[in-house]
Design an enzyme around this catalytic site. Sequence first.
Site, PDB file in Angstrom:
ATOM      1  N   GLU A 186       0.819  -1.209   0.000  1.00  0.00           N
ATOM      2  CA  GLU A 186       0.000   0.000   0.000  1.00  0.00           C
ATOM      3  C   GLU A 186       0.857   1.265   0.000  1.00  0.00           C
ATOM      4  OE1 GLU A 186      -2.019  -2.914   2.948  1.00  0.00           O
ATOM      5  OE2 GLU A 186      -0.054  -2.627   2.010  1.00  0.00           O
ATOM      6  N   LEU A 234      13.770 -40.767   5.543  1.00  0.00           N
ATOM      7  CA  LEU A 234      13.143 -39.567   6.098  1.00  0.00           C
ATOM      8  C   LEU A 234      11.754 -39.359   5.510  1.00  0.00           C
ATOM      9  CD1 LEU A 234      13.035 -37.057   7.804  1.00  0.00           C
ATOM     10  CD2 LEU A 234      14.492 -35.885   6.139  1.00  0.00           C
ATOM     11  N   THR A 252      21.486 -38.048   3.318  1.00  0.00           N
ATOM     12  CA  THR A 252      21.550 -37.457   1.979  1.00  0.00           C
ATOM     13  C   THR A 252      22.783 -36.583   1.842  1.00  0.00           C
ATOM     14  OG1 THR A 252      19.143 -37.513   1.707  1.00  0.00           O
ATOM     15  CG2 THR A 252      20.360 -35.936   0.357  1.00  0.00           C
TER      16      THR A 252
END
Length: 362
Positions: free
Chosen positions: A55, A298, A198
């Site tokens: 705004e 996971l 990982t």
Amino acid sequence: MTDRQDAVYMARAIELAKKGLYTTDPNPRVGCVLVKGQRVIAEGWHRRAGCGHAEVEALAKTDQAQGATAYVTLEPCSHHGRTGPCSEALINAGVARVVVAMQDPNPLVGGDGIRKLRAAGIDVVTGVLQQDAEQLNRGFIKRMTQGYPFIRSKMAMSLDGRTAMASGESKWITSEQARADVQRFRAESSAILTGINTVLADDPRLNVRLDQEVEQPVRVVLDSALQLPLDARMLADDAAVWVVTCSHDQDKIRRLEDAGVVVLYVEEKQGRPNLAQTFAALAQQQINNVWVEAGATLNGALMNTELVDEWLVYMAPCLLGDQARGLLHLPDLTRMAERKNLQMTSVRQVGPDLRLTFTVHN
């Protein structure tokens, strides 16, 4: 204005809000259009935290706001943060009408901005294209109302449901187009989360590689024994790395912190960091959206918790064979009655691959 005209101008405000898709965290994405005499006189959108709200940005571009209508995708704020209240800015500018897509879920606002506008004699209309506006800020809404981020998990598989060869080789199952698609999803996220297995196997960077302005997501590693190598590739750049652990090993914690890693402690559950506490802790750190890129273990644990809001599966038109690794590790499922039922919400072709989007059906 007619309802149709309101929808047209609000649709433009939503398009403006999308310009902040990769940069506004932890703030919501917001757009604003100022209209007078059925003519757009100014536009604004929130670029990043600390910059002017939509705004204020729009009002700064015109001196004709007196009597205008403001279309805003999110309720104008009413509190003092890094910037002043947008509701007061609209009142001081003499705006006659404000059309709001959705109420702000932030308890610091919670309808107060709308009440201030109405108390000042401004006509306020709410709920115009509300679902579109909510879609744009699902993470912010969930963090404010539930204390959790919006969580997506991405997986890639062959046509026979495999993610890697038996040796662990997995580059690349999917196409270049699919990998570019993943980059855009990463860029939308506040954090990219993976498991330590990982990291140890692939040494990923887990960063965003796009040729445009991006607020790099935090890399989050679930690391129960604090095994993150200090020479990991994700530690080689300036983007933040957080480790979530249930370990109390102060020597390892100190070494990681000396390397610039933020270590977050959560309670242990079955020898690993408690997942519900992990995501609650991330929300407390103002993480709106989490993108998960992890392995079968996971992702199987996440499927069992039902914490994930969306599962994105990229399916490539190839076969990896019986010896290749599976998509999810769910050893507790032994009977058909225990199966996990998913609901498909979209299918899209990305290059030669398919991107399948699912939610968990309880």
